[in-house]
Design a protein around this motif. Structure first.
Motif, PDB file in Angstrom:
ATOM      1  N   GLN A   1      39.411  21.695  49.549  1.00  0.00           N
ATOM      2  CA  GLN A   1      38.695  22.316  50.421  1.00  0.00           C
ATOM      3  C   GLN A   1      37.454  21.482  50.263  1.00  0.00           C
ATOM      4  O   GLN A   1      36.936  21.140  49.283  1.00  0.00           O
ATOM      5  CB  GLN A   1      38.660  23.714  50.016  1.00  0.00           C
ATOM      6  N   ALA A   2      36.797  21.526  51.669  1.00  0.00           N
ATOM      7  CA  ALA A   2      35.506  20.760  51.619  1.00  0.00           C
ATOM      8  C   ALA A   2      34.518  21.853  52.772  1.00  0.00           C
ATOM      9  O   ALA A   2      35.072  21.785  53.835  1.00  0.00           O
ATOM     10  CB  ALA A   2      35.323  19.450  52.237  1.00  0.00           C
TER      11      ALA A   2
ATOM     12  N   ARG B   1      30.669  23.069  49.322  1.00  0.00           N
ATOM     13  CA  ARG B   1      31.350  23.576  48.457  1.00  0.00           C
ATOM     14  C   ARG B   1      32.886  22.746  48.597  1.00  0.00           C
ATOM     15  O   ARG B   1      33.618  22.677  49.510  1.00  0.00           O
ATOM     16  CB  ARG B   1      31.970  25.187  48.680  1.00  0.00           C
ATOM     17  N   LEU B   2      33.111  22.297  47.412  1.00  0.00           N
ATOM     18  CA  LEU B   2      33.895  21.191  47.245  1.00  0.00           C
ATOM     19  C   LEU B   2      35.000  21.808  46.271  1.00  0.00           C
ATOM     20  O   LEU B   2      34.585  22.051  44.873  1.00  0.00           O
ATOM     21  CB  LEU B   2      33.679  19.941  46.722  1.00  0.00           C
ATOM     22  N   VAL B   3      36.539  22.037  46.548  1.00  0.00           N
ATOM     23  CA  VAL B   3      37.237  22.761  45.420  1.00  0.00           C
ATOM     24  C   VAL B   3      38.448  21.616  44.961  1.00  0.00           C
ATOM     25  O   VAL B   3      38.938  20.831  46.100  1.00  0.00           O
ATOM     26  CB  VAL B   3      37.886  23.834  46.188  1.00  0.00           C
ATOM     27  N   TYR B   4      38.911  21.581  43.827  1.00  0.00           N
ATOM     28  CA  TYR B   4      39.683  20.372  43.411  1.00  0.00           C
ATOM     29  C   TYR B   4      40.851  20.897  42.725  1.00  0.00           C
ATOM     30  O   TYR B   4      40.554  22.033  41.992  1.00  0.00           O
ATOM     31  CB  TYR B   4      39.177  19.415  42.704  1.00  0.00           C
ATOM     32  N   ASN B   5      42.193  20.735  42.995  1.00  0.00           N
ATOM     33  CA  ASN B   5      43.180  21.036  42.109  1.00  0.00           C
ATOM     34  C   ASN B   5      43.405  19.872  40.853  1.00  0.00           C
ATOM     35  O   ASN B   5      43.729  18.811  41.057  1.00  0.00           O
ATOM     36  CB  ASN B   5      44.425  20.950  42.743  1.00  0.00           C
ATOM     37  N   ILE B   6      42.910  20.296  39.715  1.00  0.00           N
ATOM     38  CA  ILE B   6      42.821  19.489  38.476  1.00  0.00           C
ATOM     39  C   ILE B   6      43.498  20.523  37.425  1.00  0.00           C
ATOM     40  O   ILE B   6      43.240  21.387  37.044  1.00  0.00           O
ATOM     41  CB  ILE B   6      41.518  19.305  38.105  1.00  0.00           C
TER      42      ILE B   6
ATOM     43  N   SER C   1      43.280  28.609  38.432  1.00  0.00           N
ATOM     44  CA  SER C   1      41.891  28.399  39.075  1.00  0.00           C
ATOM     45  C   SER C   1      41.499  27.045  39.161  1.00  0.00           C
ATOM     46  O   SER C   1      42.189  26.222  38.426  1.00  0.00           O
ATOM     47  CB  SER C   1      40.868  29.159  37.933  1.00  0.00           C
ATOM     48  N   GLN C   2      40.826  26.666  40.212  1.00  0.00           N
ATOM     49  CA  GLN C   2      40.474  25.295  40.712  1.00  0.00           C
ATOM     50  C   GLN C   2      38.977  25.158  40.324  1.00  0.00           C
ATOM     51  O   GLN C   2      38.068  25.820  40.199  1.00  0.00           O
ATOM     52  CB  GLN C   2      40.757  25.089  42.199  1.00  0.00           C
TER      53      GLN C   2
ATOM     54  N   CYS D   1      34.396  27.734  38.726  1.00  0.00           N
ATOM     55  CA  CYS D   1      35.826  27.458  38.767  1.00  0.00           C
ATOM     56  C   CYS D   1      36.023  28.691  39.909  1.00  0.00           C
ATOM     57  O   CYS D   1      35.265  29.433  39.804  1.00  0.00           O
ATOM     58  CB  CYS D   1      36.617  27.828  37.773  1.00  0.00           C
ATOM     59  N   THR D   2      37.002  28.569  40.545  1.00  0.00           N
ATOM     60  CA  THR D   2      37.449  29.883  41.380  1.00  0.00           C
ATOM     61  C   THR D   2      37.651  31.117  40.677  1.00  0.00           C
ATOM     62  O   THR D   2      38.169  30.839  39.625  1.00  0.00           O
ATOM     63  CB  THR D   2      38.834  29.348  42.415  1.00  0.00           C
ATOM     64  N   GLY D   3      36.962  32.214  41.303  1.00  0.00           N
ATOM     65  CA  GLY D   3      37.322  33.286  40.385  1.00  0.00           C
ATOM     66  C   GLY D   3      36.018  33.702  39.459  1.00  0.00           C
ATOM     67  O   GLY D   3      35.754  34.585  38.933  1.00  0.00           O
ATOM     68  N   PHE D   4      35.304  32.302  39.340  1.00  0.00           N
ATOM     69  CA  PHE D   4      34.118  32.634  38.454  1.00  0.00           C
ATOM     70  C   PHE D   4      32.783  32.293  39.045  1.00  0.00           C
ATOM     71  O   PHE D   4      31.764  32.186  38.370  1.00  0.00           O
ATOM     72  CB  PHE D   4      34.206  31.732  37.304  1.00  0.00           C
TER      73      PHE D   4
END
Length: 511
Positions: free
Chosen positions: A339-340, A450-455, A402-403, A382-385
């Motif tokens: 996501q961006a 806001r940049l989200v990554y699957n890591i 979490s991502q 992290c997502t959720g935090f």
């Protein structure tokens, strides 16, 4: 981003550094937050397979005085030439660091090797460029700083002086609502040698970071996010969201047209680009409007670009043997964000004015490892935090499901006259602690990203980290999380800049 600040080091001390950011969350609202990062970091590591181990080098990296930030009054007619010379200084530091990294054995045999074979030649080359900078400024009637010659000397930093960006330097810092936009604690790392008297690299797949101390389990960090000032009567409470994709088409380059126009590989690291599709070192105000856009709103030709994130799992990218990539210590698989989210928000105290065409803004500092946190504006979570924990000097290890999230809140006050400044900072500023713009500056829509990554979460065990991830950066900056930064050029047509400001001022949520 290219050069920012290179400041003197201060003695190590344990000090929490206040930070603040506007955090765009989920598909909806915006959380304004003050936060104090509280994670502890220690020890530097060396690379082994896909693990970053606990090992140190007597000399970890190089620290050179800031030049670009000293040059606040360069006449506009000399800025192009001066920017080119500043890019030459960056190239010299890169070359010197590479020599440092490839001569570890010689350094163990000769205590004067670094000074005589790396630092002194670097000083001589820097002196020649500083003389040319002075000449370019005075040639057009400007006045160069009187202490320019003193900026030629660089020093070697040991591992206990490279503090994952956690050093606090003098000055007011890059501020967001009056708080220093840094976080974390200063470190007490150990330098020296390891194993048969041989100096080791400082971690990472390419020998220049990250290290295990750069990571923390986010579930073990105490909540550190606090509320920001409430909106008042004349506030501009609306938002404008622009959807420009995640750079799925892999529009990358290692240029930076803001700080190093006309210089190929001026960033020495790779950027993701969304929005304008034709931004490189040779783009200009005359060509920006011809670039096309990845944004759904075809009137948004703005350029949004940031350093890529890579996973250092032993894999090699297509740029493994290229400048800005593997040749300069930026290695591993480049990750595309899942996501961006790009959103413009208002001021809690006043209406905003439209951004001027071609306004440039850089947020954060790509060189905090040697500069300290004065201009840091990195936020990792992290997502959720995100509304609980934000980190500046460590990368988060997120729990299952979490991502990883990077967020940026750009400067929201503009001097009302200039689309750029000689040091790319003084024409914009953050609002003060109460949300007011100071010194006659005007509030503009604040760009948040806001940049989200699957890591896959890195694993920390016995002072080692397996499958580390890290943001791209200058090789001597050791891939510290505090070096994260973001770049923006406002380029719009069909009255979009005014529509963004009007939407925000009316309290609407537009896209």
């Amino acid at each position: 981003m290219g050069r920012n600040t290179r400041k003197r080091r201060t003695p190590l001390a344990t000090k929490a550094i206040a930070a603040s950011a506007a955090l765009a969350l989920g598909g909806g609202g915006l959380i304004w937050a003050n936060f104090y990062a509280s994670a502890h970091e220690s020890n530097h590591q060396s690379w082994g397979g896909n693990q970053t181990k606990a090992a140190t080098a007597q000399v970890a990296t190089l620290s050179c005085p800031d030049v670009g930030q000293k040059l606040t009054n360069v006449p506009s007619s000399a800025r192009g030439e001066v920017a080119g010379e500043l890019a030459n200084l960056d190239r010299q530091i890169t070359d010197a660091y590479q020599r440092l990294a490839t001569t570890r054995d010689a350094q163990t045999r000769d205590a004067s090797f670094v000074q005589n074979s790396i630092l002194q030649p670097l000083q001589d080359r820097r002196k020649a460029i500083l003389d040319r900078i002075r000449l370019e400024i005075t040639r057009v009637g400007g006045t160069a700083p009187g202490d320019l010659d003193t900026l030629a000397t660089c020093t070697a930093q040991s591992a206990n002086q490279t503090t994952a960006g956690g050093q606090q330097q003098g000055g007011n810092g890059q501020q967001n609502n009056g708080q220093n936009a840094g976080g974390g604690q200063q470190q007490n790392n150990t330098g020296g040698q390891q194993g048969n008297g041989q100096q080791q690299n400082v971690g990472g797949q390419a020998g220049n970071g990250p290290v295990a101390a750069d990571f923390v389990d986010i579930t073990k960090v105490q909540p550190n996010v606090q509320a920001q000032p409430r909106a008042q009567g004349n506030a501009s409470t609306g938002t404008f969201t622009t959807r420009c994709g995640v750079n799925a088409n892999k529009n990358h380059n290692t240029d930076n047209v803001i700080v190093a126009p006309g210089v190929t590989n001026g960033a020495h690291h790779t950027h993701d680009y969304v929005g304008n599709q034709k931004i490189n070192a040779f783009s200009s105000n005359q060509t920006f409007l011809q670039g096309g856009t990845s944004c759904q709103n075809r009137s948004d030709l703005s350029s949004y670009y940031w350093p890529v994130v890579r996973v250092q799992d032993g894999s090699q990218e297509v740029d493994q043997n290229q400048d800005g990539g593997g040749k300069e210590g930026n290695v591993g698989k480049i990750l595309t964000p899942s996501q961006a989210q790009i959103k413009y928000v208002g001021s809690p105290k006043s209406k905003v004015v439209a951004m001027p065409q071609f306004l440039r803004i850089i947020t954060g500092d790509a060189k905090t490892t040697t500069n300290g946190l004065a201009n840091a504006n990195a936020h990792w979570s992290c997502t959720g935090f995100e509304n609980k924990v934000q980190l500046t000097t460590q990368y988060p290890i997120c729990p299952q499901g979490s991502q990883v999230v990077r967020t940026f809140a750009f400067q929201s006050c503009w001097d009302g006259q200039n689309i750029d400044s000689a040091n790319h900072r003084t024409h914009v500023a953050f609002a003060d602690a109460n949300g007011n713009c100071q010194n006659g500056f005007k509030a503009i829509p604040q760009l948040t990203m806001r940049l989200v990554y699957n890591i896959k979460p890195p694993v920390l065990q016995n002072g080692q980290v397996k499958n580390a991830y890290a943001v791209d950066g200058f090789p001597e900056q050791l891939h510290k999380p505090a070096t994260d930064h973001d770049d923006f050029i406002s380029i719009t047509k069909n009255g979009l800049a005014n529509r963004i400001a009007n939407c925000v001022n009316r309290g609407q949520n537009c896209s």
